[in-house]
Scaffold this active site. Structure first.
Site, short mmCIF file in Angstrom:
data_model
loop_
_atom_site.label_atom_id
_atom_site.label_comp_id
_atom_site.label_asym_id
_atom_site.label_seq_id
_atom_site.Cartn_x
_atom_site.Cartn_y
_atom_site.Cartn_z
CE LYS A 274 1.83 16.81 -0.23
NZ LYS A 274 0.59 16.13 -0.59
CG ASP B 64 -0.21 13.90 -3.51
OD1 ASP B 64 0.14 12.85 -2.95
OD2 ASP B 64 0.06 15.03 -3.08
#
Ligand SMILES: NC(=O)c1ccc[n+]([C@@H]2O[C@H](COP(=O)([O-])OP(=O)(O)OC[C@H]3O[C@@H](n4cnc5c(N)ncnc54)[C@H](OP(=O)(O)O)[C@@H]3O)[C@@H](O)[C@H]2O)c1
Length: 273
Positions: free
Chosen positions: A65, A102
């Site tokens: 990420k 997220d």
């Protein structure tokens, strides 16, 4: 047919191909979605190759990420705040837009699916890694009375609290800083559960009507949710809903249509004996 992929290392366990196949079927989108294992030193090369093959977007998972954040040509505000990218969209000119879904995934699950109140409540978040960084801005946007971050390495939590102090009443410290606190909402964002462990928590940490959310999920109750049950939590939830909600946000960014998540969560939820 437009092609998408989730890229990670390891990736065999990923539920994302199943989730996106269910979304595509439900919304009638003509698309393919697969899991791709990238070498640990080959994330950028893998993305370049797949873009060259005509892929339109990617989900990015552990441990890439941060690299996706660096690779993106443009970032959404959410991704910039999170310092991490879990969704890449290939723009018409080939440039990569980086987004982080997220945090909004967690908040949507908590608020819309579980009906948990955040405004005016005392929140405690465990952990100070990438997942926690991603959820702080969306949580603070809901107006909690306080949000305390507690982490095994206290300095990381203190740094996070400083980084987000402009967004609301956020503090940070080590696990000892939990003494004397009471949480209405206690969120586990550590990876301790991967070893079936729970950070050392005071027995009286939960408010009498306090509940527990574990970002981790599994076929059995996680170690943290077993701790919650043993400490009379008013409600508990694992991170399966967060996973499906973050996927829905990615899908909406790519396809311009937001799928219904409830039926997908119910399909994926393991049947309890
Ligand atoms: N449901 C979803 O969609 C979703 C999305 C993202 C992440 N997640 C989950 O969120 C969790 C964290 O992910 P991440 O990417 O933030 O990981 P990360 O960046 O590696 O951070 C891990 C965090 O856990 C703490 N930790 C690890 N082992 C511990 C232990 N034994 N006791 C106490 N603390 C411990 C670390 O503390 P130190 O700082 O002291 O090392 C750190 O704060 C994972 O379980 C992941 O699966 C779920």
């Amino acid at each position: 047919m437009d092609k998408y992929a989730v890229i990670g290392h390891p990736i065999g366990h990923s539920k994302s191909p199943r989730i996106h196949a269910l979304f595509a079927e439900q919304t009638g989108q003509d698309m393919a979605y697969e899991a791709v294992l990238a070498p640990l030193d080959g994330f950028a090369d893998t993305v370049c190759r797949l873009v060259g093959e005509g892929y339109r977007g990617f989900n990015v998972t552990v441990p890439f990420k941060g690299e996706a954040f660096e690779l993106a040509d443009a970032l959404t505000d959410r991704a910039r705040r999170a310092g991490a990218v879990n969704t890449l969209k290939v723009q018409a000119d080939g440039a990569l837009l980086g987004e982080n879904t997220d945090g909004v995934g967690l908040v949507t699950d908590l608020v819309n699916n579980l009906g948990v109140a955040i405004a005016g409540r005392d929140l405690v978040v465990l952990g100070a890694g990438g997942a926690v960084r991603g959820v702080l801005a969306p949580l603070l946007a809901l107006g909690p009375a306080s949000l305390h971050i507690a982490n095994r390495t206290g300095a990381r939590a203190e740094q996070l609290a400083q980084d987000f102090a402009d967004l609301g009443p956020v503090t940070g410290g080590d696990l000892d800083s939990l003494k004397g606190r009471q949480a209405h909402v206690l969120i586990n964002g550590t990876s301790a559960g991967l070893d079936d462990e729970v950070p050392a928590l005071p027995d009286d940490l939960l408010h009498v009507d306090g509940g527990c959310y574990d970002m981790m999920y599994g076929d059995r109750p996680t170690a943290f949710l077993r701790w919650a049950a043993a400490h009379d939590a008013a409600w508990t939830a694992d991170g399966l809903g967060m996973l499906v909600e973050q996927a829905a946000e990615s899908f909406a960014l790519w396809r311009g249509v937001r799928p219904q998540t409830g039926p997908v969560i119910r399909t994926l939820r393991p049947v309890q004996p």
